[in-house]
Design a protein around this motif. Structure first.
Motif, PDB file in Angstrom:
ATOM      1  N   GLN A  82       9.050  -2.040  -0.935  1.00 50.42           N
ATOM      2  CA  GLN A  82       8.254  -2.205  -2.148  1.00 50.42           C
ATOM      3  C   GLN A  82       6.823  -2.604  -1.812  1.00 50.42           C
ATOM      4  O   GLN A  82       5.863  -2.038  -2.341  1.00 50.42           O
ATOM      5  CB  GLN A  82       8.899  -3.253  -3.055  1.00 50.42           C
ATOM      6  N   SER A  83       6.667  -3.572  -0.912  1.00 48.98           N
ATOM      7  CA  SER A  83       5.318  -4.049  -0.593  1.00 48.98           C
ATOM      8  C   SER A  83       4.501  -2.992   0.139  1.00 48.98           C
ATOM      9  O   SER A  83       3.291  -2.864  -0.088  1.00 48.98           O
ATOM     10  CB  SER A  83       5.391  -5.331   0.236  1.00 48.98           C
ATOM     11  N   GLN A  84       5.141  -2.214   1.001  1.00 44.23           N
ATOM     12  CA  GLN A  84       4.410  -1.179   1.726  1.00 44.23           C
ATOM     13  C   GLN A  84       3.959  -0.052   0.800  1.00 44.23           C
ATOM     14  O   GLN A  84       2.846   0.455   0.910  1.00 44.23           O
ATOM     15  CB  GLN A  84       5.276  -0.616   2.856  1.00 44.23           C
ATOM     16  N   LEU A  85       4.821   0.338  -0.147  1.00 45.60           N
ATOM     17  CA  LEU A  85       4.426   1.365  -1.111  1.00 45.60           C
ATOM     18  C   LEU A  85       3.315   0.848  -2.023  1.00 45.60           C
ATOM     19  O   LEU A  85       2.385   1.585  -2.366  1.00 45.60           O
ATOM     20  CB  LEU A  85       5.638   1.803  -1.933  1.00 45.60           C
ATOM     21  N   ALA A  86       3.401  -0.426  -2.401  1.00 49.59           N
ATOM     22  CA  ALA A  86       2.351  -1.014  -3.240  1.00 49.59           C
ATOM     23  C   ALA A  86       1.034  -1.077  -2.479  1.00 49.59           C
ATOM     24  O   ALA A  86      -0.042  -0.842  -3.044  1.00 49.59           O
ATOM     25  CB  ALA A  86       2.765  -2.399  -3.704  1.00 49.59           C
ATOM     26  N   ALA A  87       1.114  -1.380  -1.174  1.00 47.68           N
ATOM     27  CA  ALA A  87      -0.093  -1.476  -0.352  1.00 47.68           C
ATOM     28  C   ALA A  87      -0.792  -0.125  -0.198  1.00 47.68           C
ATOM     29  O   ALA A  87      -1.996  -0.075   0.080  1.00 47.68           O
ATOM     30  CB  ALA A  87       0.251  -2.039   1.021  1.00 47.68           C
ATOM     31  N   LEU A  88      -0.042   0.960  -0.395  1.00 45.97           N
ATOM     32  CA  LEU A  88      -0.645   2.300  -0.319  1.00 45.97           C
ATOM     33  C   LEU A  88      -1.450   2.629  -1.570  1.00 45.97           C
ATOM     34  O   LEU A  88      -2.098   3.675  -1.635  1.00 45.97           O
ATOM     35  CB  LEU A  88       0.447   3.362  -0.122  1.00 45.97           C
ATOM     36  N   GLY A  89      -1.387   1.752  -2.560  1.00 41.08           N
ATOM     37  CA  GLY A  89      -2.132   1.974  -3.790  1.00 41.08           C
ATOM     38  C   GLY A  89      -1.414   2.867  -4.781  1.00 41.08           C
ATOM     39  O   GLY A  89      -2.032   3.361  -5.731  1.00 41.08           O
ATOM     40  N   LEU A  90      -0.095   3.059  -4.580  1.00 37.75           N
ATOM     41  CA  LEU A  90       0.668   3.897  -5.498  1.00 37.75           C
ATOM     42  C   LEU A  90       0.873   3.180  -6.830  1.00 37.75           C
ATOM     43  O   LEU A  90       0.798   1.953  -6.909  1.00 37.75           O
ATOM     44  CB  LEU A  90       2.028   4.248  -4.885  1.00 37.75           C
ATOM     45  N   HIS A  91       1.152   3.955  -7.851  1.00 34.17           N
ATOM     46  CA  HIS A  91       1.421   3.385  -9.175  1.00 34.17           C
ATOM     47  C   HIS A  91       2.664   2.495  -9.098  1.00 34.17           C
ATOM     48  O   HIS A  91       3.591   2.749  -8.326  1.00 34.17           O
ATOM     49  CB  HIS A  91       1.642   4.504 -10.188  1.00 34.17           C
ATOM     50  N   SER A  92       2.684   1.447  -9.898  1.00 33.54           N
ATOM     51  CA  SER A  92       3.806   0.510  -9.869  1.00 33.54           C
ATOM     52  C   SER A  92       5.150   1.189 -10.114  1.00 33.54           C
ATOM     53  O   SER A  92       6.184   0.755  -9.597  1.00 33.54           O
ATOM     54  CB  SER A  92       3.597  -0.607 -10.904  1.00 33.54           C
ATOM     55  N   PHE A  93       5.145   2.273 -10.891  1.00 32.70           N
ATOM     56  CA  PHE A  93       6.388   3.007 -11.125  1.00 32.70           C
ATOM     57  C   PHE A  93       7.002   3.457  -9.802  1.00 32.70           C
ATOM     58  O   PHE A  93       8.219   3.400  -9.615  1.00 32.70           O
ATOM     59  CB  PHE A  93       6.099   4.222 -12.015  1.00 32.70           C
ATOM     60  N   SER A  94       6.152   3.883  -8.860  1.00 31.39           N
ATOM     61  CA  SER A  94       6.636   4.394  -7.574  1.00 31.39           C
ATOM     62  C   SER A  94       7.253   3.298  -6.734  1.00 31.39           C
ATOM     63  O   SER A  94       8.356   3.458  -6.205  1.00 31.39           O
ATOM     64  CB  SER A  94       5.479   5.052  -6.795  1.00 31.39           C
ATOM     65  N   TRP A  95       6.539   2.161  -6.626  1.00 34.50           N
ATOM     66  CA  TRP A  95       7.079   1.151  -5.723  1.00 34.50           C
ATOM     67  C   TRP A  95       8.178   0.302  -6.343  1.00 34.50           C
ATOM     68  O   TRP A  95       8.810  -0.495  -5.648  1.00 34.50           O
ATOM     69  CB  TRP A  95       5.994   0.288  -5.095  1.00 34.50           C
ATOM     70  N   ILE A  96       8.430   0.484  -7.619  1.00 40.72           N
ATOM     71  CA  ILE A  96       9.605  -0.151  -8.228  1.00 40.72           C
ATOM     72  C   ILE A  96      10.802   0.802  -8.195  1.00 40.72           C
ATOM     73  O   ILE A  96      11.921   0.403  -7.862  1.00 40.72           O
ATOM     74  CB  ILE A  96       9.303  -0.593  -9.673  1.00 40.72           C
ATOM     75  N   VAL A  97      10.565   2.073  -8.486  1.00 40.72           N
ATOM     76  CA  VAL A  97      11.666   3.022  -8.629  1.00 40.72           C
ATOM     77  C   VAL A  97      12.158   3.563  -7.289  1.00 40.72           C
ATOM     78  O   VAL A  97      13.374   3.629  -7.048  1.00 40.72           O
ATOM     79  CB  VAL A  97      11.251   4.189  -9.551  1.00 40.72           C
ATOM     80  N   ILE A  98      11.246   3.959  -6.387  1.00 39.98           N
ATOM     81  CA  ILE A  98      11.676   4.611  -5.139  1.00 39.98           C
ATOM     82  C   ILE A  98      12.608   3.730  -4.305  1.00 39.98           C
ATOM     83  O   ILE A  98      13.707   4.170  -3.925  1.00 39.98           O
ATOM     84  CB  ILE A  98      10.452   5.068  -4.321  1.00 39.98           C
ATOM     85  N   PRO A  99      12.248   2.476  -3.980  1.00 39.57           N
ATOM     86  CA  PRO A  99      13.193   1.648  -3.218  1.00 39.57           C
ATOM     87  C   PRO A  99      14.497   1.409  -3.970  1.00 39.57           C
ATOM     88  O   PRO A  99      15.564   1.316  -3.353  1.00 39.57           O
ATOM     89  CB  PRO A  99      12.426   0.330  -3.016  1.00 39.57           C
ATOM     90  N   SER A 100      14.422   1.336  -5.304  1.00 39.85           N
ATOM     91  CA  SER A 100      15.623   1.077  -6.107  1.00 39.85           C
ATOM     92  C   SER A 100      16.576   2.271  -6.087  1.00 39.85           C
ATOM     93  O   SER A 100      17.795   2.100  -6.042  1.00 39.85           O
ATOM     94  CB  SER A 100      15.228   0.735  -7.544  1.00 39.85           C
ATOM     95  N   VAL A 101      16.015   3.479  -6.128  1.00 42.37           N
ATOM     96  CA  VAL A 101      16.849   4.685  -6.068  1.00 42.37           C
ATOM     97  C   VAL A 101      17.531   4.776  -4.707  1.00 42.37           C
ATOM     98  O   VAL A 101      18.726   5.100  -4.610  1.00 42.37           O
ATOM     99  CB  VAL A 101      16.004   5.945  -6.344  1.00 42.37           C
ATOM    100  N   ILE A 102      16.788   4.489  -3.635  1.00 36.82           N
ATOM    101  CA  ILE A 102      17.392   4.489  -2.298  1.00 36.82           C
ATOM    102  C   ILE A 102      18.507   3.456  -2.227  1.00 36.82           C
ATOM    103  O   ILE A 102      19.603   3.721  -1.698  1.00 36.82           O
ATOM    104  CB  ILE A 102      16.323   4.204  -1.225  1.00 36.82           C
ATOM    105  N   PHE A 103      18.246   2.280  -2.770  1.00 43.48           N
ATOM    106  CA  PHE A 103      19.241   1.207  -2.813  1.00 43.48           C
ATOM    107  C   PHE A 103      20.487   1.665  -3.573  1.00 43.48           C
ATOM    108  O   PHE A 103      21.623   1.426  -3.134  1.00 43.48           O
ATOM    109  CB  PHE A 103      18.607  -0.015  -3.490  1.00 43.48           C
ATOM    110  N   GLY A 104      20.286   2.340  -4.699  1.00 46.20           N
ATOM    111  CA  GLY A 104      21.410   2.833  -5.490  1.00 46.20           C
ATOM    112  C   GLY A 104      22.204   3.901  -4.764  1.00 46.20           C
ATOM    113  O   GLY A 104      23.445   3.898  -4.781  1.00 46.20           O
TER     114      GLY A 104
END
Length: 207
Positions: A82-104
Motif C-alpha cells: 500500500q505504501s509503495q503504491l501510494a508513494a508512486l503518486g497513484l490514486h488512493s483507489f489503486s493503493w487501497i484496492v490492488i493490495p486488497s484484491v491480491i490479499f483476497g
C-alpha cells in the motif's frame, strides 16, 4: 534494507503512536466482538474441541504466534504494498484496492470451499480494503493489526472448523468447511461484522 535502504520498522509508522492506536482499537474490538459472538452463536451447535485446560495452557503461545502472523500479513499488504503504491503518486483507489484484491485472491481455495470460494475471496478483499482505509486514516499499522488480530482470534482460536485450521479452537462448528451452502449463507453476517468492526475502530481512534 537492501532495496529501499530503510528499516522495515518504518512500515509500521511511528511506533509509539501505533502502539497506542493498537491498544485502543483492540480493547473496543474485543468488547464488540464478544457481544456480537454471544448473539450470533446463540442457538448454534458448537462442538467442544480442545479441553479448556489444554486450550488455556496453549493460549499464551497461540496469541503470540497469532500476533506474529497478522503483523506479518499487515506489514506486507498494508505496510509495504500500500505504501509503495501510494508513494508512486497513484490514486488512493489503486493503493487501497490492488493490495486488497491480491490479499483476497490468496484466500481463494475452490478445491476446499467449492462454490463458496469466490465469496470467501470477496469477503477477504473487503477485509483488506477496510484494513487499508484504517491504515491510511491512522498513519500506522496499529489499528489494522488489531482489526486483523481480533478477526483471527474469533475465527481460529475461539471458533473454528474441525477440518480446516481448527486445531487450536476451543469450539468447532457442526458443519464442514466443504459445506458450500452453509458457508455462503454466512456471508451477510461476515459483511455486517466487518462493517461494525470498522466503525468500532473509527470511534476508538477518535477518543
Amino acid at each position: 534494507w537492501s532495496l529501499h535502504h530503510h528499516s522495515p520498522l518504518m512500515l509500521i509508522g511511528d511506533f509509539t503512536c501505533a502502539k497506542g492506536q493498537f491498544f485502543r482499537s483492540i480493547g473496543t474490538l474485543f468488547i464488540m466482538a464478544t457481544v456480537v459472538a454471544a448473539f450470533t452463536n446463540y442457538g448454534e451447535t458448537l462442538l467442544p474441541n480442545l479441553p479448556l485446560s489444554q486450550w488455556l495452557g496453549l493460549l499464551p503461545l497461540t496469541l503470540a504466534f497469532l500476533l506474529i502472523q497478522v503483523s506479518a500479513e499487515e506489514l506486507v499488504f498494508r505496510g509495504y504494498l500500500q505504501s509503495q503504491l501510494a508513494a508512486l503518486g497513484l490514486h488512493s483507489f489503486s493503493w487501497i484496492v490492488i493490495p486488497s484484491v491480491i490479499f483476497g485472491l490468496l484466500h481463494y481455495d475452490p478445491v476446499t470451499m467449492g462454490a463458496a470460494a469466490p465469496w470467501i475471496a470477496l469477503s477477504t478483499t473487503v477485509f483488506g480494503m477496510i484494513a487499508a482505509d484504517l491504515t491510511a486514516r491512522s498513519g500506522t499499522l496499529g489499528p489494522a493489526i488489531a482489526f486483523h488480530f481480533i478477526w483471527n482470534l474469533y475465527t481460529i482460536v475461539l471458533y473454528g472448523f474441525l477440518d480446516y485450521l481448527g486445531g487450536l479452537a476451543l469450539f468447532t462448528y457442526d458443519f464442514s468447511i466443504t459445506d458450500e451452502e452453509r458457508l455462503i449463507s454466512l456471508m451477510p453476517y461476515d459483511a455486517a461484522f466487518l462493517l461494525l468492526a470498522y466503525l468500532t475502530v473509527r470511534v476508538a481512534l477518535r477518543r
